[in-house]
Design a protein around this motif. Structure first.
Motif, short mmCIF file in Angstrom:
data_model
loop_
_atom_site.label_atom_id
_atom_site.label_comp_id
_atom_site.label_asym_id
_atom_site.label_seq_id
_atom_site.Cartn_x
_atom_site.Cartn_y
_atom_site.Cartn_z
N GLY A 165 -11.38 -23.77 45.75
CA GLY A 165 -10.07 -24.38 45.69
C GLY A 165 -10.02 -25.59 44.79
O GLY A 165 -9.02 -25.82 44.09
N GLU A 166 -11.08 -26.40 44.80
CA GLU A 166 -11.07 -27.65 44.03
C GLU A 166 -10.97 -27.38 42.54
O GLU A 166 -10.38 -28.16 41.78
CB GLU A 166 -12.33 -28.47 44.34
CG GLU A 166 -12.22 -29.92 43.97
CD GLU A 166 -12.18 -30.85 45.16
OE1 GLU A 166 -11.62 -31.96 45.02
OE2 GLU A 166 -12.69 -30.48 46.23
N TYR A 168 -9.10 -32.75 48.90
CA TYR A 168 -9.34 -32.73 47.46
C TYR A 168 -9.25 -34.14 46.93
O TYR A 168 -8.38 -34.93 47.34
CB TYR A 168 -8.31 -31.84 46.76
CG TYR A 168 -8.42 -30.37 47.07
CD1 TYR A 168 -9.63 -29.80 47.44
CD2 TYR A 168 -7.31 -29.55 46.99
CE1 TYR A 168 -9.73 -28.44 47.73
CE2 TYR A 168 -7.39 -28.19 47.26
CZ TYR A 168 -8.60 -27.64 47.64
OH TYR A 168 -8.69 -26.30 47.91
N SER A 190 -4.90 -31.36 37.93
CA SER A 190 -3.61 -31.99 38.25
C SER A 190 -3.78 -33.33 38.96
O SER A 190 -2.80 -33.96 39.36
CB SER A 190 -2.77 -31.06 39.13
OG SER A 190 -3.43 -30.79 40.37
N MET A 191 -5.02 -33.77 39.14
CA MET A 191 -5.26 -35.04 39.81
C MET A 191 -5.08 -36.21 38.83
O MET A 191 -4.96 -36.02 37.62
CB MET A 191 -6.68 -35.06 40.39
CG MET A 191 -6.94 -33.96 41.39
SD MET A 191 -5.72 -33.91 42.73
CE MET A 191 -6.34 -32.55 43.73
N ASP A 227 -9.21 -25.19 41.04
CA ASP A 227 -7.82 -24.96 40.66
C ASP A 227 -7.00 -26.24 40.68
O ASP A 227 -5.92 -26.29 40.08
CB ASP A 227 -7.16 -23.95 41.62
CG ASP A 227 -7.63 -22.54 41.37
OD1 ASP A 227 -7.94 -22.22 40.21
OD2 ASP A 227 -7.70 -21.76 42.34
N GLU A 228 -7.50 -27.27 41.36
CA GLU A 228 -6.69 -28.46 41.58
C GLU A 228 -7.08 -29.65 40.71
O GLU A 228 -6.25 -30.54 40.49
CB GLU A 228 -6.78 -28.88 43.05
CG GLU A 228 -6.28 -27.82 44.04
CD GLU A 228 -4.79 -27.58 43.93
OE1 GLU A 228 -4.07 -28.50 43.50
OE2 GLU A 228 -4.35 -26.46 44.27
N PHE A 229 -8.31 -29.71 40.22
CA PHE A 229 -8.78 -30.97 39.64
C PHE A 229 -7.98 -31.39 38.42
O PHE A 229 -7.79 -32.58 38.16
CB PHE A 229 -10.28 -30.92 39.32
CG PHE A 229 -10.65 -30.16 38.07
CD1 PHE A 229 -10.67 -30.77 36.83
CD2 PHE A 229 -11.00 -28.82 38.15
CE1 PHE A 229 -11.02 -30.08 35.69
CE2 PHE A 229 -11.36 -28.11 37.02
CZ PHE A 229 -11.36 -28.74 35.78
N TYR A 269 -13.42 -23.25 33.98
CA TYR A 269 -13.29 -24.67 34.30
C TYR A 269 -14.56 -25.50 34.08
O TYR A 269 -14.46 -26.73 34.01
CB TYR A 269 -12.88 -24.83 35.77
CG TYR A 269 -11.50 -24.31 36.10
CD1 TYR A 269 -10.36 -24.82 35.47
CD2 TYR A 269 -11.33 -23.30 37.05
CE1 TYR A 269 -9.11 -24.35 35.79
CE2 TYR A 269 -10.07 -22.82 37.37
CZ TYR A 269 -8.96 -23.35 36.74
OH TYR A 269 -7.71 -22.88 37.05
N LYS A 305 -14.22 -18.59 37.61
CA LYS A 305 -13.71 -19.96 37.60
C LYS A 305 -14.66 -20.88 36.83
O LYS A 305 -14.21 -21.80 36.12
CB LYS A 305 -13.49 -20.47 39.02
CG LYS A 305 -12.28 -19.83 39.71
CD LYS A 305 -12.06 -20.41 41.09
CE LYS A 305 -10.83 -19.80 41.74
NZ LYS A 305 -9.59 -20.30 41.15
N TYR A 354 -14.37 -21.58 51.94
CA TYR A 354 -14.11 -22.93 52.44
C TYR A 354 -15.28 -23.40 53.29
O TYR A 354 -15.86 -22.63 54.06
CB TYR A 354 -12.83 -22.96 53.30
CG TYR A 354 -12.68 -24.22 54.12
CD1 TYR A 354 -12.26 -25.40 53.51
CD2 TYR A 354 -12.99 -24.24 55.48
CE1 TYR A 354 -12.14 -26.57 54.25
CE2 TYR A 354 -12.87 -25.41 56.22
CZ TYR A 354 -12.43 -26.57 55.60
OH TYR A 354 -12.32 -27.72 56.33
N PRO A 402 -8.09 -37.05 44.94
CA PRO A 402 -6.87 -37.30 44.16
C PRO A 402 -7.10 -38.09 42.89
O PRO A 402 -6.26 -38.09 41.99
CB PRO A 402 -5.99 -38.08 45.13
CG PRO A 402 -6.97 -38.80 46.00
CD PRO A 402 -8.13 -37.88 46.16
#
Length: 298
Positions: free
Chosen positions: A230-231, A258, A237-238, A233-235, A82, A78, A154, A260
């Motif tokens: 997890g973060e 997470y 899309s914020m 994979d999400e950042f 990323y 990752k 986590y 936003p």
């Protein structure tokens, strides 16, 4: 805004000298007596540490080494995908062990020749002025415990994986290290708690949860993102906003979820020019003026 004490479990010492760590209700180790005892043992060693003395050595168990190994193995690909190249250069230069938990003294030995930083131990929460004051002296206060083994990817609180894999690799970059040092040095000039919190919130949205352009791509450089499976994979899309000191210093946020809203630097140069220069020059008056510019709904 950031509230001191939100990030770490409370630590208390009983009349008989026993150290107790009070985990949050959502902590996976809350009802694990062995884990609670281990956390108390590690916290007690940190509480007994004399400033300037050798950092306590923690004899990590096979299970704890296994947690570190699992997380490092999962984070590595990752990071390649990323993480911003500046973070990756620091990571390569630092060369943390991936198979076992390093002692904080080992992290210092690897980091000091690169940027002059060292690590010291903390049982958990470090008062805000103390934490940032140490940053101003190139000292990072780190926990030594690991997250609960039932959920190795986590943690509801910073553990040694966050402190070392996230911040240690970041501090191995001379440019990121200089911005962090400037944030710490700023607190020595600040008299009001409001100004210190403003600096801490700008730090949160930069060195903890900052993102940065890498050509056409968006990459992460913040330690909070890059130590979170997890973060990462999400950042992307914020909601991504440009660097804005007023926004960064006053935006309300929830540390348990997470993030936003994230703030994007166009380059390391822009991070240094906007955030680094702010840390280098902020005083109580400037912090108050910036706070006063925040919309009422922030």
């Amino acid at each position: 805004m950031f509230e001191e004490g939100q990030l770490y479990s409370a630590v208390t010492t009983q009349d008989d000298g026993t150290v107790t760590v009070h985990l949050a209700d959502n902590h996976p180790g809350l009802h694990d007596e062995a884990y609670l005892a281990r956390r108390g043992e590690i916290a007690a060693a940190a509480l007994a540490h004399e400033p300037g003395g050798p950092v306590p050595v923690v004899q990590y168990t096979d299970d704890e080494h296994g947690i570190w190994r699992t997380v490092c193995a999962e984070l590595a690909p990752k990071h390649e995908r990323y993480a911003h190249p500046e973070f990756l250069r620091g990571k390569e230069a630092l060369g943390l062990p991936a198979e076992r938990v390093p002692q904080l003294s080992e992290v210092t030995a690897l980091l000091a020749p690169l940027t002059g930083w060292s690590y010291t131990c903390a049982p958990g929460l470090v008062p805000l002025r103390d934490f940032y004051g140490r940053l101003g002296r190139r000292v990072f206060s780190s926990t030594q415990y690991l997250r609960h083994g039932s959920q190795p990817l986590y943690t509801p609180e910073p553990d040694i994986i966050h402190e070392v894999v996230g911040h240690g690799n970041q501090l191995a970059s001379p440019r990121f290290a200089a911005v962090t040092e400037a944030a710490g040095a700023a607190t020595a000039r600040l008299e009001t708690d409001e100004a210190v919190k403003f600096v801490a919130d700008v730090f949160w949205f930069s060195m903890e949860f900052g993102v940065m352009a890498d050509g056409p791509d968006l990459k992460a450089y913040g330690a909070g993102i890059l130590s979170s499976y997890g973060e990462m994979d999400e950042f992307g899309s914020m909601e991504i906003r440009p660097l804005d000191l007023v926004d960064m210093g006053t935006l309300n946020y929830d540390i348990t979820a997470y993030q936003p809203v994230l703030f994007r630097a166009a380059s390391v140069d822009e991070l240094e020019d906007v955030v680094g220069s702010f840390f280098a020059t902020v005083d109580d008056d400037l912090a108050a003026r910036l706070r006063a510019q925040a919309p009422a709904s922030v």
